[in-house]
Write a protein that holds these residues in place. Structure first.
Motif, PDB file in Angstrom:
ATOM      1  N   TYR A  88       0.834  -1.216   0.000  1.00  0.00           N
ATOM      2  CA  TYR A  88       0.000   0.000   0.000  1.00  0.00           C
ATOM      3  C   TYR A  88       0.858   1.252   0.000  1.00  0.00           C
ATOM      4  O   TYR A  88       0.506   2.276  -0.581  1.00  0.00           O
ATOM      5  CB  TYR A  88      -0.947  -0.019   1.207  1.00  0.00           C
ATOM      6  N   PHE A  89       1.980   1.142   0.696  1.00  0.00           N
ATOM      7  CA  PHE A  89       2.951   2.236   0.680  1.00  0.00           C
ATOM      8  C   PHE A  89       3.384   2.494  -0.770  1.00  0.00           C
ATOM      9  O   PHE A  89       3.429   3.641  -1.228  1.00  0.00           O
ATOM     10  CB  PHE A  89       4.154   1.826   1.538  1.00  0.00           C
ATOM     11  N   LEU A  90       3.646   1.414  -1.466  1.00  0.00           N
ATOM     12  CA  LEU A  90       4.034   1.515  -2.873  1.00  0.00           C
ATOM     13  C   LEU A  90       2.895   2.124  -3.698  1.00  0.00           C
ATOM     14  O   LEU A  90       3.125   2.988  -4.542  1.00  0.00           O
ATOM     15  CB  LEU A  90       4.391   0.120  -3.400  1.00  0.00           C
ATOM     16  N   ASN A  91       1.659   1.692  -3.418  1.00  0.00           N
ATOM     17  CA  ASN A  91       0.503   2.280  -4.110  1.00  0.00           C
ATOM     18  C   ASN A  91       0.502   3.787  -3.962  1.00  0.00           C
ATOM     19  O   ASN A  91       0.289   4.528  -4.933  1.00  0.00           O
ATOM     20  CB  ASN A  91      -0.820   1.759  -3.511  1.00  0.00           C
ATOM     21  N   SER A  92       0.714   4.244  -2.725  1.00  0.00           N
ATOM     22  CA  SER A  92       0.690   5.685  -2.476  1.00  0.00           C
ATOM     23  C   SER A  92       1.748   6.393  -3.308  1.00  0.00           C
ATOM     24  O   SER A  92       1.501   7.453  -3.872  1.00  0.00           O
ATOM     25  CB  SER A  92       0.905   5.980  -0.990  1.00  0.00           C
ATOM     26  N   ILE A  93       2.932   5.798  -3.379  1.00  0.00           N
ATOM     27  CA  ILE A  93       3.998   6.420  -4.182  1.00  0.00           C
ATOM     28  C   ILE A  93       3.579   6.489  -5.644  1.00  0.00           C
ATOM     29  O   ILE A  93       3.728   7.526  -6.305  1.00  0.00           O
ATOM     30  CB  ILE A  93       5.323   5.629  -4.029  1.00  0.00           C
ATOM     31  N   VAL A  94       3.014   5.384  -6.127  1.00  0.00           N
ATOM     32  CA  VAL A  94       2.592   5.335  -7.533  1.00  0.00           C
ATOM     33  C   VAL A  94       1.531   6.394  -7.824  1.00  0.00           C
ATOM     34  O   VAL A  94       1.475   6.964  -8.909  1.00  0.00           O
ATOM     35  CB  VAL A  94       2.058   3.921  -7.868  1.00  0.00           C
ATOM     36  N   ILE A  95       0.694   6.678  -6.840  1.00  0.00           N
ATOM     37  CA  ILE A  95      -0.345   7.702  -7.026  1.00  0.00           C
ATOM     38  C   ILE A  95       0.239   9.111  -6.865  1.00  0.00           C
ATOM     39  O   ILE A  95      -0.004  10.004  -7.675  1.00  0.00           O
ATOM     40  CB  ILE A  95      -1.487   7.506  -5.998  1.00  0.00           C
ATOM     41  N   VAL A  96       1.036   9.284  -5.816  1.00  0.00           N
ATOM     42  CA  VAL A  96       1.475  10.629  -5.441  1.00  0.00           C
ATOM     43  C   VAL A  96       2.414  11.234  -6.484  1.00  0.00           C
ATOM     44  O   VAL A  96       2.233  12.384  -6.893  1.00  0.00           O
ATOM     45  CB  VAL A  96       2.165  10.599  -4.054  1.00  0.00           C
ATOM     46  N   VAL A  97       3.393  10.464  -6.936  1.00  0.00           N
ATOM     47  CA  VAL A  97       4.422  11.059  -7.798  1.00  0.00           C
ATOM     48  C   VAL A  97       3.828  11.665  -9.071  1.00  0.00           C
ATOM     49  O   VAL A  97       3.999  12.863  -9.328  1.00  0.00           O
ATOM     50  CB  VAL A  97       5.552  10.051  -8.089  1.00  0.00           C
ATOM     51  N   PRO A  98       3.097  10.874  -9.875  1.00  0.00           N
ATOM     52  CA  PRO A  98       2.543  11.509 -11.084  1.00  0.00           C
ATOM     53  C   PRO A  98       1.543  12.620 -10.768  1.00  0.00           C
ATOM     54  O   PRO A  98       1.539  13.656 -11.453  1.00  0.00           O
ATOM     55  CB  PRO A  98       1.856  10.365 -11.830  1.00  0.00           C
ATOM     56  N   ALA A  99       0.732  12.425  -9.732  1.00  0.00           N
ATOM     57  CA  ALA A  99      -0.280  13.450  -9.419  1.00  0.00           C
ATOM     58  C   ALA A  99       0.386  14.773  -9.051  1.00  0.00           C
ATOM     59  O   ALA A  99      -0.046  15.842  -9.480  1.00  0.00           O
ATOM     60  CB  ALA A  99      -1.189  12.968  -8.290  1.00  0.00           C
ATOM     61  N   VAL A 100       1.455  14.702  -8.263  1.00  0.00           N
ATOM     62  CA  VAL A 100       2.159  15.923  -7.868  1.00  0.00           C
ATOM     63  C   VAL A 100       2.793  16.588  -9.091  1.00  0.00           C
ATOM     64  O   VAL A 100       2.647  17.790  -9.307  1.00  0.00           O
ATOM     65  CB  VAL A 100       3.239  15.619  -6.804  1.00  0.00           C
ATOM     66  N   VAL A 243      -1.962   4.152   1.305  1.00  0.00           N
ATOM     67  CA  VAL A 243      -1.483   3.689   2.605  1.00  0.00           C
ATOM     68  C   VAL A 243      -2.398   4.145   3.755  1.00  0.00           C
ATOM     69  O   VAL A 243      -2.562   3.442   4.733  1.00  0.00           O
ATOM     70  CB  VAL A 243      -0.020   4.151   2.810  1.00  0.00           C
ATOM     71  N   THR A 244      -3.031   5.312   3.609  1.00  0.00           N
ATOM     72  CA  THR A 244      -3.909   5.781   4.691  1.00  0.00           C
ATOM     73  C   THR A 244      -5.123   4.866   4.856  1.00  0.00           C
ATOM     74  O   THR A 244      -5.536   4.573   5.976  1.00  0.00           O
ATOM     75  CB  THR A 244      -4.420   7.211   4.399  1.00  0.00           C
ATOM     76  N   VAL A 245      -5.674   4.435   3.721  1.00  0.00           N
ATOM     77  CA  VAL A 245      -6.840   3.557   3.784  1.00  0.00           C
ATOM     78  C   VAL A 245      -6.440   2.215   4.392  1.00  0.00           C
ATOM     79  O   VAL A 245      -7.137   1.658   5.244  1.00  0.00           O
ATOM     80  CB  VAL A 245      -7.443   3.366   2.375  1.00  0.00           C
ATOM     81  N   ALA A 246      -5.273   1.734   3.981  1.00  0.00           N
ATOM     82  CA  ALA A 246      -4.787   0.469   4.532  1.00  0.00           C
ATOM     83  C   ALA A 246      -4.590   0.585   6.038  1.00  0.00           C
ATOM     84  O   ALA A 246      -4.966  -0.315   6.809  1.00  0.00           O
ATOM     85  CB  ALA A 246      -3.473   0.065   3.858  1.00  0.00           C
ATOM     86  N   LEU A 247      -4.024   1.686   6.465  1.00  0.00           N
ATOM     87  CA  LEU A 247      -3.796   1.897   7.903  1.00  0.00           C
ATOM     88  C   LEU A 247      -5.123   1.862   8.660  1.00  0.00           C
ATOM     89  O   LEU A 247      -5.245   1.195   9.693  1.00  0.00           O
ATOM     90  CB  LEU A 247      -3.094   3.233   8.127  1.00  0.00           C
ATOM     91  N   ASN A 248      -6.107   2.566   8.130  1.00  0.00           N
ATOM     92  CA  ASN A 248      -7.405   2.604   8.796  1.00  0.00           C
ATOM     93  C   ASN A 248      -8.010   1.199   8.887  1.00  0.00           C
ATOM     94  O   ASN A 248      -8.550   0.812   9.918  1.00  0.00           O
ATOM     95  CB  ASN A 248      -8.346   3.543   8.035  1.00  0.00           C
ATOM     96  N   ASN A 249      -7.859   0.447   7.803  1.00  0.00           N
ATOM     97  CA  ASN A 249      -8.376  -0.918   7.826  1.00  0.00           C
ATOM     98  C   ASN A 249      -7.637  -1.764   8.845  1.00  0.00           C
ATOM     99  O   ASN A 249      -8.238  -2.548   9.582  1.00  0.00           O
ATOM    100  CB  ASN A 249      -8.252  -1.563   6.439  1.00  0.00           C
ATOM    101  N   LEU A 250      -6.338  -1.599   8.879  1.00  0.00           N
ATOM    102  CA  LEU A 250      -5.518  -2.381   9.815  1.00  0.00           C
ATOM    103  C   LEU A 250      -5.916  -2.075  11.253  1.00  0.00           C
ATOM    104  O   LEU A 250      -6.154  -2.980  12.061  1.00  0.00           O
ATOM    105  CB  LEU A 250      -4.039  -2.042   9.599  1.00  0.00           C
ATOM    106  N   VAL A 251      -6.027  -0.800  11.560  1.00  0.00           N
ATOM    107  CA  VAL A 251      -6.311  -0.384  12.931  1.00  0.00           C
ATOM    108  C   VAL A 251      -7.716  -0.810  13.353  1.00  0.00           C
ATOM    109  O   VAL A 251      -7.949  -1.155  14.497  1.00  0.00           O
ATOM    110  CB  VAL A 251      -6.142   1.152  13.069  1.00  0.00           C
ATOM    111  N   ASN A 252      -8.635  -0.799  12.408  1.00  0.00           N
ATOM    112  CA  ASN A 252     -10.015  -1.104  12.754  1.00  0.00           C
ATOM    113  C   ASN A 252     -10.381  -2.573  12.578  1.00  0.00           C
ATOM    114  O   ASN A 252     -11.541  -2.936  12.694  1.00  0.00           O
ATOM    115  CB  ASN A 252     -10.967  -0.231  11.936  1.00  0.00           C
ATOM    116  N   THR A 253      -9.386  -3.395  12.242  1.00  0.00           N
ATOM    117  CA  THR A 253      -9.666  -4.820  12.155  1.00  0.00           C
ATOM    118  C   THR A 253     -10.040  -5.321  13.543  1.00  0.00           C
ATOM    119  O   THR A 253      -9.328  -5.052  14.517  1.00  0.00           O
ATOM    120  CB  THR A 253      -8.432  -5.588  11.654  1.00  0.00           C
TER     121      THR A 253
END
Lengths: 296, 321, 369
Positions: A88-100, A243-253
């Motif tokens: 998910y961390f990798l997902n965020s990078i893949v999203i953030v870099v081109p978007a920025v 990664v934020t969505v993954a974190l929320n899912n992890l914490v709320n499991t």
């Protein structure tokens, strides 16, 4: 920037000294208030589950352990997927870099065109773009979900990149526009007479002068997009989630035993990139925060 | 933002710079020249088109949907303002609205007080000011999904502050707001103030540094005390910043979503729902798309009522924004 | 080197007319100064010559070629800006060579041209610096260098000296004049400073509210101003305006100022139309230096000098001469006398007015008679 009161002579005497101590005390208490959650996350992420159960909330870790970090990174279960935060961390990078990159390029071009080559209605166009920065996302969630579906981008990183570029334009345009307004028009006139065209003036004169605002914009967009939760939760499916969505899912499991140290380590992993950027370039981050709100 | 190079002074006075379109070059024949002449518009066009579609088009879409009876999937049969009248009959919506008023009022008020206090205190030639500023402001750099993980723990009666204080020898100490129906919303205030008050501090500190020092000197020579100078002269002179801070905090309050999701999930029950979570719930979990859209429009209307007068005065007043 | 002709040029922004039909013709190598207060349209006109503003109506020709529709870079002009507009990110050398770079010249060609110009302006030692590292005067030179390097047909200057301090301004003014004498290029120079206009121009065009008030060589503008506006804009202290009546005494026409008979000031050379004005109100314009202390030796040799007795109100010595406020039949006028003249505040002394340098204006239209 110099302190407002630096114009005045410092106060003398015992009373003034006590007041000074009180001042520092208050400031340090506030610092503790702001730091507490972060310190808690850091210390807890290095503790063992055993120590968390028995020890005090604020104590430092007795046996410094990186287990929670490595577990959170590549073994923790997010939903049924037990590959940890890494993908998910990798997902965020893949999203953030081109978007920025894309939103910054468009913002710079818009700012340049809207200030140095003003056309009729430029102010209205800018006002309409600017309004986008205040838009409550809830208004566009549903139409965007439908549109991404129609474009075949539903649930993909591509869809999220599009969303972040579009809704980041308001900010990037604002930043560059306000910056370019302060660069004298005479430079553009001189370059025009010297024979440079629209894009030559942009690349050879404006861009080399834009480094500070470029940094502000990139940091702002990086922070915003990395920290986004709503768009990620609404438009990304399963394995493409940031990664934020993954974190929320992890914490709320709710299944299994709650591993607080893993939660905290996962939270630190998700927060570390923006935290590092903030610590290294906080000045530019603050400029971005205040750019849209304070005149001049 | 100021340029470092002194040669970049804008041309003073003379009629040239003030005129719109002053840097428009001459037209010449040919298609290429036409493109050249309109380059500026062409460059802005893609962004503007995207904004037109994805902001204004989507607002229109949401308005349209809110006048249909869409449930799980959008339907395009207009049924009038049914969704709105339904919305205003849902008790949960009233809870969300009431929460927003409580949360918004406290959040804005407390953030302003703390932010201004910190700004004024930091302005007293403080050693380590840079470090303190960095500490006060870092929550803005982090997602609340991240810091909420810690807050949830701190506020959790079983393992957080309540337990910590009880372990210190106060077994009767109670701090369980987060699990109580009528107090859960106040935990949102605590966390939101923690996140945003540093930002208010930064806004005001920047403004304080922009106040003309001559005025301070003059007041000091007139015999005014330091608190009096701040209260009577400095703060009134930065009135526009109050406006900016209020507008930004108010619109943050209306949009608050991450905070609720990370901290209370809207619970217990739906006791700490805000309009943003209500909308998400209706649209994506309860298949009440029309009602969700109607609630989103209520949020939009609130933001517009705050923002548009502000933007208008900003754009009209100074040419800078 | 080129001629420049501006024919009935107009500029409108919406319904506001900024330039209301400008006609100016320059011969090769002329130095035209556009002089006027802020907002008179002089910079707009300059920008139109440069091609930075569109022309609403009329035409501009450079060397007989109509350039209305020609891109600035193809007009063969160069411009020096008030703010200098040096590119802050480039070295002095690259600033100067930028226009050549844009025209695709090779590095070697450019370097030669940059060296030549730098030598001319004595800025060779600055070539590797950035604009931020230069003093105001040095920046000014670089801005000139950037204009010179292309050897354009017409130079345009937009208040180039107004950002310099007083001393440097005078030095650079002289330098611009020398440069013009040496290169002989046609120049259009915008300023609001009358001294710059007087010292530099071969002809001055004085503008007000989008209209050229007078277009003439400096000395003519000074001695025979077309109207009261021009008369008061040029010269310091400004020209005295005295209301009077055109009257005749014997066969001599003159202006009666005040009631007393001594207030008759005979004109030395009455203008042709003066006859029509007999008995009507006119405004007499006299430069301060045309009113001096009475000296019988000088007065005897010059029939244009008229002797008057005036009360002295205030003396303001400036060193080279003394500005004196005197009472001329109830009107306070300014005289410029020698420091050696022995007059004292409060006393009445004899002065003489050089009526050969007097101007008459119509009180209604304020035009010269």
């Amino acid at each position: 920037m110099s302190s407002l009161t630096s114009a005045l002579p410092p106060a003398q005497g015992t009373g003034a000294r006590i007041a000074r101590w009180g001042l520092y005390l208050i400031l340090l208490l506030f610092a503790a208030y702001y730091l507490l959650p972060l310190l808690l996350m850091i210390t807890t992420s290095f503790k063992s589950p055993e120590e968390i159960r028995t020890g005090s909330l604020l104590s430092l870790p007795r046996d410094f352990s990186l287990d929670a970090w490595s577990y959170a990174w590549n073994r923790a279960c997010i939903g049924a997927d037990c590959r940890g935060m890494a993908p998910y961390f990798l997902n965020s990078i893949v999203i953030v870099v081109p978007a920025v990159v894309i939103s910054t390029i468009f913002g710079a071009l818009n700012g340049y065109a809207l200030t140095k080559w003003r056309f009729r209605g430029a102010n209205i166009v800018f006002g309409m773009i600017l309004f986008g920065s205040f838009l409550p996302s809830q208004v566009i969630l549903l139409p965007m979900a439908q549109t991404l579906g129609a474009l075949g981008l539903a649930g993909s990183a591509g869809g999220l990149i599009l969303v972040h570029v579009v809704y980041g334009l308001a900010f990037t345009t604002l930043f560059f526009r306000n910056y370019y307004v302060s660069i004298p028009d005479d430079l553009v006139k001189a370059a025009t007479i010297d024979g440079a065209g629209f894009f030559q003036i942009f690349t050879k004169i404006m861009l080399p002068l834009s480094l500070p605002i470029l940094v502000v914009t990139i940091i702002w967009q990086f922070t915003q997009i990395w920290n986004d939760f709503l768009y990620g939760a609404s438009f990304a499916a399963g394995g493409a989630q940031p990664v934020t969505v993954a974190l929320n899912n992890l914490v709320n499991t709710t299944t299994g035993v709650k591993q607080y140290n893993v939660d905290m380590a996962a939270a630190m992993i998700a927060g570390l990139p923006t935290l590092v950027v903030y610590v290294l370039a906080g000045k530019y981050f603050i400029r971005g925060l205040t750019a849209g709100s304070v005149k001049g | 933002m100021t340029m470092q190079t002194p040669s970049l002074r804008p041309a003073a006075g003379e009629d040239a710079g003030a005129v719109p379109g002053s840097a428009t070059p001459q037209k010449a024949g040919g298609l290429r020249a036409v493109a050249q002449r309109h380059l500026s518009k062409l460059v802005v066009a893609p962004s503007f088109a995207a904004i037109l579609l994805f902001v204004y088009g989507f607002i229109a879409w949401t308005v349209y949907i809110s006048f249909t009876n869409s449930k799980m999937l959008p339907s395009y049969d207009l049924v009038g303002a049914e969704a709105f009248s339904k919305l205003w009959r849902i008790e949960r919506w009233y809870v969300a609205i009431e929460n927003l008023l409580i949360f918004g009022g406290l959040f804005i008020g407390i953030s302003l007080v703390i932010g201004i206090l910190l700004a004024v205190l930091l302005d007293q030639r403080i050693r380590g000011e840079g470090a303190l500023r960095t500490i006060y402001l870092y929550p803005m750099a982090l997602s609340f999904i991240v810091t909420g993980t810690a807050w949830k723990w701190i506020l959790n009666p079983g393992i957080g502050i309540q337990q910590f204080v009880r372990d210190l020898g106060f077994p009767a100490f109670t701090f369980d707001w987060i699990v109580q129906q009528d107090t859960a919303v106040y935990t949102l205030v605590i966390a939101a103030v923690w996140q945003s008050s540093g930002f208010v501090m930064a806004l005001f500190l920047a403004a304080l540094r922009g106040v003309d020092q001559e005025i301070i000197k003059a007041a000091y020579l007139d015999g005014a005390s330091l608190p009096r100078i701040y209260w009577g002269i400095v703060l009134p002179s930065i009135r526009p910043v109050f406006m900016s801070a209020f507008v930004i905090l108010a619109h943050l309050a209306v949009k608050s979503y991450d905070l609720v999701v990370a901290l209370t999930g809207g619970g217990p029950g739906y006791a700490s729902d805000l309009p943003a979570t209500f909308m998400y719930e209706m649209t994506f979990r309860r298949n009440q798309i029309a009602i969700g859209s109607a609630s989103a429009l209520m949020m939009l209307a609130t933001v517009v009522a705050i923002i548009v007068p502000y933007l208008y005065s900003e754009l009209k007043g100074g040419k800078r924004v | 080197m080129a001629t420049l002709s501006i024919n009935n040029v107009r500029k409108q922004y919406g319904s506001v007319e900024v330039l209301k039909g400008i006609d100016l013709d320059l011969t090769d190598g002329e130095f035209l100064v556009l002089l006027g207060p802020s907002g008179c349209g002089k910079s707009t006109l300059l920008n139109m010559i440069a091609g930075l503003e569109t022309i609403s109506a009329g035409e501009i020709r450079i060397d007989q070629r109509v350039v209305n529709e020609v891109h600035p870079k193809d007009r063969d002009i160069a411009m020096v800006f008030q703010s200098y507009a040096l590119y802050p990110n480039m070295t002095v050398a690259r600033n100067i060579g930028f226009s050549l770079e844009m025209r695709g010249q090779s590095k070697t060609e450019r370097d030669g041209a940059i060296r030549r110009v730098a030598r001319l302006l004595q800025i060779e030692h600055l070539l590797d610096r950035k604009p931020a590292q230069l003093s105001g005067g040095q920046r000014q030179r670089v801005a000139m260098g950037r204009a010179l390097v292309r050897d354009p047909k017409v130079f345009l200057f937009d208040e180039p000296l107004s950002n310099l301090d007083a001393k440097l301004r005078v030095d650079m003014r002289t330098e611009i004049k020398k440069l013009h004498q040496r290169l002989g290029t046609t120049v259009v120079y915008v300023t609001h400073d009358q001294i710059e206009a007087m010292t530099l121009a071969s002809r001055i065009a004085i503008m007000k509210e989008g209209v050229v008030q007078q277009f003439a060589p400096p000395q003519e503008v000074y001695e025979r101003p077309a109207n009261m506006y021009v008369a008061s804009f040029i010269g310091s202290p400004t020209m005295n305006f005295v209301r009077g009546t055109l009257s005749a005494e014997g066969d001599r026409l003159g202006v009666s100022v005040g009631r007393e008979r001594s207030g008759f000031l005979p004109l030395f050379q009455a203008p042709e139309q003066a006859g029509h004005w007999l008995g009507q109100e006119v405004i007499l314009g006299i430069r301060p230096e045309a009113i001096t202390c009475y000296d019988p030796a000088i007065a005897a040799g010059n029939p244009a000098l008229v002797k008057v007795a005036c009360g002295v109100n205030v003396l303001e010595p400036t060193g080279a001469d003394t500005i004196t406020y005197v009472e001329l039949n109830g009107h306070e006028v300014v005289a410029r006398i020698k420091p050696s003249d022995r007059v004292a505040e409060g006393e009445t002394a004899d002065f003489m007015i050089d009526m050969a340098r007097a101007n008459l204006f119509d009180p209604k239209t304020e035009q010269r008679i």
